[in-house]
Scaffold this active site. Structure first.
Site, PDB file in Angstrom:
ATOM      1  N   TYR A  69       0.832  -1.215   0.000  1.00 44.57           N
ATOM      2  CA  TYR A  69       0.000   0.000   0.000  1.00 44.57           C
ATOM      3  C   TYR A  69       0.865   1.264   0.000  1.00 44.57           C
ATOM      4  O   TYR A  69       0.474   2.275  -0.582  1.00 44.57           O
ATOM      5  CB  TYR A  69      -0.993  -0.021   1.175  1.00 44.57           C
ATOM      6  CG  TYR A  69      -2.199  -0.881   0.845  1.00 44.57           C
ATOM      7  CD1 TYR A  69      -3.253  -0.375   0.092  1.00 44.57           C
ATOM      8  CD2 TYR A  69      -2.254  -2.208   1.234  1.00 44.57           C
ATOM      9  CE1 TYR A  69      -4.337  -1.170  -0.256  1.00 44.57           C
ATOM     10  CE2 TYR A  69      -3.335  -3.016   0.893  1.00 44.57           C
ATOM     11  CZ  TYR A  69      -4.377  -2.487   0.145  1.00 44.57           C
ATOM     12  OH  TYR A  69      -5.444  -3.275  -0.207  1.00 44.57           O
ATOM     13  N   HIS A 121     -14.516   3.435  -0.897  1.00 37.10           N
ATOM     14  CA  HIS A 121     -13.566   2.377  -0.539  1.00 37.10           C
ATOM     15  C   HIS A 121     -12.397   2.906   0.290  1.00 37.10           C
ATOM     16  O   HIS A 121     -11.331   2.301   0.328  1.00 37.10           O
ATOM     17  CB  HIS A 121     -13.062   1.668  -1.807  1.00 37.10           C
ATOM     18  CG  HIS A 121     -14.133   0.853  -2.484  1.00 37.10           C
ATOM     19  ND1 HIS A 121     -14.028   0.366  -3.768  1.00 37.10           N
ATOM     20  CD2 HIS A 121     -15.345   0.432  -2.032  1.00 37.10           C
ATOM     21  CE1 HIS A 121     -15.139  -0.311  -4.080  1.00 37.10           C
ATOM     22  NE2 HIS A 121     -15.946  -0.273  -3.055  1.00 37.10           N
ATOM     23  N   CYS A 129      -5.446   3.043  13.159  1.00 34.62           N
ATOM     24  CA  CYS A 129      -5.025   1.930  14.015  1.00 34.62           C
ATOM     25  C   CYS A 129      -5.914   0.716  13.772  1.00 34.62           C
ATOM     26  O   CYS A 129      -7.132   0.840  13.682  1.00 34.62           O
ATOM     27  CB  CYS A 129      -5.107   2.349  15.476  1.00 34.62           C
ATOM     28  SG  CYS A 129      -4.733   0.979  16.584  1.00 34.62           S
ATOM     29  N   CYS A 157       0.428   2.789  16.362  1.00 32.94           N
ATOM     30  CA  CYS A 157      -0.548   3.789  16.776  1.00 32.94           C
ATOM     31  C   CYS A 157       0.009   4.609  17.941  1.00 32.94           C
ATOM     32  O   CYS A 157       0.527   4.046  18.908  1.00 32.94           O
ATOM     33  CB  CYS A 157      -1.836   3.074  17.207  1.00 32.94           C
ATOM     34  SG  CYS A 157      -3.076   4.178  17.897  1.00 32.94           S
ATOM     35  N   THR A 198     -15.260   2.361 -14.589  1.00 29.11           N
ATOM     36  CA  THR A 198     -15.422   1.258 -13.636  1.00 29.11           C
ATOM     37  C   THR A 198     -15.919   0.014 -14.358  1.00 29.11           C
ATOM     38  O   THR A 198     -16.722   0.110 -15.288  1.00 29.11           O
ATOM     39  CB  THR A 198     -16.367   1.642 -12.480  1.00 29.11           C
ATOM     40  OG1 THR A 198     -16.528   0.503 -11.616  1.00 29.11           O
ATOM     41  CG2 THR A 198     -17.734   2.119 -12.956  1.00 29.11           C
ATOM     42  N   SER A 199     -15.435  -1.147 -13.879  1.00 35.96           N
ATOM     43  CA  SER A 199     -15.897  -2.404 -14.467  1.00 35.96           C
ATOM     44  C   SER A 199     -17.263  -2.783 -13.924  1.00 35.96           C
ATOM     45  O   SER A 199     -17.912  -3.684 -14.462  1.00 35.96           O
ATOM     46  CB  SER A 199     -14.886  -3.524 -14.191  1.00 35.96           C
ATOM     47  OG  SER A 199     -14.678  -3.635 -12.801  1.00 35.96           O
ATOM     48  N   ASN A 223     -16.063   4.671 -20.930  1.00 33.50           N
ATOM     49  CA  ASN A 223     -15.140   3.547 -20.793  1.00 33.50           C
ATOM     50  C   ASN A 223     -14.588   3.217 -22.181  1.00 33.50           C
ATOM     51  O   ASN A 223     -15.336   3.241 -23.153  1.00 33.50           O
ATOM     52  CB  ASN A 223     -15.918   2.329 -20.227  1.00 33.50           C
ATOM     53  CG  ASN A 223     -15.014   1.296 -19.590  1.00 33.50           C
ATOM     54  OD1 ASN A 223     -14.072   0.811 -20.210  1.00 33.50           O
ATOM     55  ND2 ASN A 223     -15.297   0.968 -18.346  1.00 33.50           N
TER      56      ASN A 223
HETATM   57  P1  OAD Z   1     -11.501  -2.016 -12.498  1.00 35.98           P
HETATM   58  O1  OAD Z   1     -10.045  -2.202 -12.701  1.00 35.98           O
HETATM   59  O2  OAD Z   1     -12.322  -3.205 -12.146  1.00 35.98           O
HETATM   60  O3  OAD Z   1     -12.132  -1.376 -13.799  1.00 35.98           O
HETATM   61  C1  OAD Z   1     -11.527  -0.266 -14.417  1.00 35.98           C
HETATM   62  C2  OAD Z   1     -12.353   0.101 -15.615  1.00 35.98           C
HETATM   63  O4  OAD Z   1     -11.794   1.277 -16.175  1.00 35.98           O
HETATM   64  C3  OAD Z   1     -12.400  -0.953 -16.726  1.00 35.98           C
HETATM   65  O5  OAD Z   1     -13.733  -1.152 -17.148  1.00 35.98           O
HETATM   66  C4  OAD Z   1     -11.568  -0.324 -17.855  1.00 35.98           C
HETATM   67  O6  OAD Z   1     -12.047  -0.685 -19.155  1.00 35.98           O
HETATM   68  C5  OAD Z   1     -11.779   1.141 -17.586  1.00 35.98           C
HETATM   69  N1  OAD Z   1     -10.724   2.040 -18.089  1.00 35.98           N
HETATM   70  C6  OAD Z   1      -9.414   1.783 -18.327  1.00 35.98           C
HETATM   71  N2  OAD Z   1      -8.784   2.876 -18.771  1.00 35.98           N
HETATM   72  C7  OAD Z   1      -9.712   3.864 -18.824  1.00 35.98           C
HETATM   73  C8  OAD Z   1      -9.697   5.232 -19.213  1.00 35.98           C
HETATM   74  N3  OAD Z   1      -8.567   5.824 -19.642  1.00 35.98           N
HETATM   75  N4  OAD Z   1     -10.847   5.939 -19.131  1.00 35.98           N
HETATM   76  C9  OAD Z   1     -11.987   5.366 -18.707  1.00 35.98           C
HETATM   77  N5  OAD Z   1     -12.063   4.073 -18.319  1.00 35.98           N
HETATM   78  C10 OAD Z   1     -10.946   3.330 -18.378  1.00 35.98           C
HETATM   79  O7  OAD Z   1     -11.660  -0.854 -11.405  1.00 35.98           O
HETATM   80  P2  OAD Z   1     -12.939  -0.488 -10.518  1.00 35.98           P
HETATM   81  O8  OAD Z   1     -14.192  -0.715 -11.274  1.00 35.98           O
HETATM   82  O9  OAD Z   1     -12.685   0.845  -9.943  1.00 35.98           O
HETATM   83  O10 OAD Z   1     -11.805  -2.182  -4.509  1.00 35.98           O
HETATM   84  O11 OAD Z   1     -12.821  -1.586  -9.389  1.00 35.98           O
HETATM   85  C11 OAD Z   1     -13.706  -1.571  -8.321  1.00 35.98           C
HETATM   86  C12 OAD Z   1     -13.017  -1.982  -7.049  1.00 35.98           C
HETATM   87  O12 OAD Z   1     -12.344  -3.228  -7.244  1.00 35.98           O
HETATM   88  C13 OAD Z   1     -11.904  -1.048  -6.613  1.00 35.98           C
HETATM   89  O13 OAD Z   1     -12.371   0.069  -5.902  1.00 35.98           O
HETATM   90  C14 OAD Z   1     -11.083  -1.936  -5.745  1.00 35.98           C
HETATM   91  C15 OAD Z   1     -11.051  -3.181  -6.573  1.00 35.98           C
HETATM   92  O14 OAD Z   1     -10.874  -4.377  -5.862  1.00 35.98           O
HETATM   93  C16 OAD Z   1     -11.223  -1.992  -3.340  1.00 35.98           C
HETATM   94  O15 OAD Z   1     -10.078  -1.629  -3.236  1.00 35.98           O
HETATM   95  C17 OAD Z   1     -12.123  -2.268  -2.177  1.00 35.98           C
END
Ligand code: OAD
EC number: 2.3.1.286
Length: 254
Positions: A69, A121, A129, A157, A198-199, A223
């Site tokens: 991290y 998230h 802590c 902490c 977002t996916s 996307n």
């Molecule tokens: P993902 O990695 O699952 O999805 C990212 C999305 O962004 C995909 O659909 C890509 O096609 C798209 N993408 C890539 N480049 C891009 C660009 N230049 N412009 C627009 N879109 C683009 O990420 P999240 O959906 O954010 O959780 O994932 C959700 C959660 O899964 C995250 O918050 C994280 C992860 O596990 C935690 O950390 C709790």
């Protein structure tokens, strides 16, 4: 340029009473922050979330998890907001009310000028802590050389001496209740929602666009990959957010 955007969407943006912008990792991709599920470059393509993103993983191997991290936090400190973050910040000045909800743990929306950001998230920048939840405010904010795979001892902490953990939501953990409630309420109240980068596979956050659509809002997904849509008021705008969003703002508001 406006010809490339659906008129229903442009009209919705021009007349919106309450716009929700919902973002995922893709919005920060053009700042050099890896997404989670993109083929090859996605973090979960290269790393095992079970070893890095659960409370059990931290209990078992705290130096591995903290080091990972810190590597991600250093990458964010060295990054800059991109055109998409800036366009979203500018949108605030174009509409009467905007609620920005992000799944991202970076602070690039804030650094682009967005004033209120709901972080579903958590945040890389708000460690706390593991035992007493006291925020730990003394991490270095100087961008260092990001070192992938480097183990680091988590700080202790200052209140109770237990380990400090990253301030993010891990698999198997609840989302912050007030953030989730505010996001759901905004989704049900808005008349237009932009879902960006977002996916849409991680619940409960993934319900947000659907909640808005069910409440009658116009919904658009930004996307590079096509997003499947349901009904005449939902749209898939294919392309990188840093290209699509500035063009959309131009088309709707210039
Ligand atoms: P993902 O990695 O699952 O999805 C990212 C999305 O962004 C995909 O659909 C890509 O096609 C798209 N993408 C890539 N480049 C891009 C660009 N230049 N412009 C627009 N879109 C683009 O990420 P999240 O959906 O954010 O959780 O994932 C959700 C959660 O899964 C995250 O918050 C994280 C992860 O596990 C935690 O950390 C709790």
């Amino acid at each position: 340029m406006s010809a490339t955007f659906p008129h229903v969407l442009l009209d919705a943006l021009r007349t919106t009473r309450h716009l929700v912008v919902f973002t995922g990792a893709g919005v920060s991709a053009e700042s050099g922050i890896p997404t989670f599920r993109d083929a090859l470059s996605g973090l979960w393509e290269r790393f095992d979330p079970a070893q890095l993103a659960t409370p059990e993983a931290f209990a078992e191997d705290p130096t591995l998890v903290w080091g990972w991290y810190e590597w991600r936090r250093m990458k964010v400190l060295a990054a800059q907001p991109n055109l998409a973050h800036h366009a979203i910040a500018e949108l605030e000045t174009c509409v009467p009310r905007l609620t920005l909800v992000t799944q991202n743990v970076d602070d690039l929306h804030e650094r682009a000028g967005s004033t209120e950001v709901i972080h579903l998230h958590g945040s890389l920048h708000q460690p706390r802590c593991v035992a007493c939840s006291m925020p730990h405010g003394t991490l270095s904010s100087a961008p260092g050389e990001p070192e992938e795979g480097r183990r680091l001892e988590p700080p202790r902490c200052l209140h109770c001496g237990e380990r400090v953990r990253p301030g993010v939501v891990w698999f198997g953990e609840m989302l912050p209740e007030s953030a989730l409630q505010a996001a759901f309420a905004a989704a049900q109240d808005c008349d237009c929602l932009l879902s960006i980068g977002t996916s849409g596979v991680v619940q409960p956050a993934a319900m947000i666009p659907q909640l808005a659509a069910e409440s009658g809002a116009v919904v658009a997904h930004v996307n590079p990959q096509p997003v499947s849509v349901h009904g005449p008021r939902e749209f898939s705008l294919e392309g990188p957010a840093g290209v699509v969003l500035p063009a959309l703002l131009d088309a709707a508001f210039q």
